[in-house]
Design an enzyme around this catalytic site. Structure first.
Site, PDB file in Angstrom:
ATOM      1  N   PRO A 120      -1.180  -0.643   8.722  1.00  0.00           N
ATOM      2  CA  PRO A 120      -1.735   0.311   7.759  1.00  0.00           C
ATOM      3  C   PRO A 120      -2.888   1.185   8.247  1.00  0.00           C
ATOM      4  O   PRO A 120      -4.024   1.097   7.768  1.00  0.00           O
ATOM      5  CB  PRO A 120      -2.181  -0.605   6.615  1.00  0.00           C
ATOM      6  CG  PRO A 120      -2.567  -1.875   7.303  1.00  0.00           C
ATOM      7  CD  PRO A 120      -1.580  -2.014   8.438  1.00  0.00           C
ATOM      8  N   CYS A 121      -2.590   2.087   9.173  1.00  0.00           N
ATOM      9  CA  CYS A 121      -3.622   2.989   9.677  1.00  0.00           C
ATOM     10  C   CYS A 121      -4.106   3.955   8.602  1.00  0.00           C
ATOM     11  O   CYS A 121      -5.200   4.506   8.717  1.00  0.00           O
ATOM     12  CB  CYS A 121      -3.118   3.749  10.898  1.00  0.00           C
ATOM     13  SG  CYS A 121      -1.585   4.648  10.638  1.00  0.00           S
TER      14      CYS A 121
END
Length: 157
Positions: A120-121
């Site tokens: 989850p950047c």
């Protein structure tokens, strides 16, 4: 390498991987033909992405095999510790990795994340709370953060 394309609320996603795990999920700006017969190695990933977008899961349970340097992989591993619905700044992420001065390198590794959403950047923001670079585009980043927020933003118009 087995590949498939699925439709999501924020564009088409191209998934690649093999028996060693998922190595890439890219968001596409152009229209692609949706894969009708998803390769067996990618079925779980396609199903979990759809479940994520349908608010049925908040965490992925997949074997991942991203290609990158050891430093990039360490950043991507730390990104997976950011809880659903939460954000962290690039500076905080750098501190968690043990070097607050590595903020630019951490931001660069974040931008090279090959596993869109799964790693989850999109949960990494500027220290001032601003949305900053996202390979999928800031509108997609905002959509994902809103999707994960316990406080859903209502449209005013």
């Amino acid at each position: 390498m087995p590949t498939c394309v699925i439709e999501t609320p924020i564009g088409y996603a191209e998934i690649t991987g093999d028996q060693n795990g998922i190595d890439s999920i890219k968001v596409l700006d152009s229209t692609k033909t949706i894969t009708e017969n998803v390769p067996s190695e990618l079925v779980d990933c396609a199903m979990q992405l759809k479940a994520y977008f349908n608010n049925e899961i908040k965490q992925f349970d997949l074997t991942l095999n991203p290609k990158g340097t050891e430093f990039q992989k360490s950043v991507w591993k730390e990104l997976q510790n950011i809880p659903y619905g939460k954000t962290i700044s690039y500076l905080e992420l750098s501190k968690k990795l043990g070097d607050p001065k590595a903020i630019r390198a951490v931001a660069s590794a974040n931008g090279k994340n090959p596993l869109w959403i799964i790693i989850p950047c999109h949960r990494v923001i500027g220290s001032d709370g601003s949305l900053t670079g996202y390979a999928g585009g800031l509108s997609r980043k905002q959509w994902l953060l809103n999707h994960e927020s316990e406080y859903k933003q209502q449209s005013l118009f």
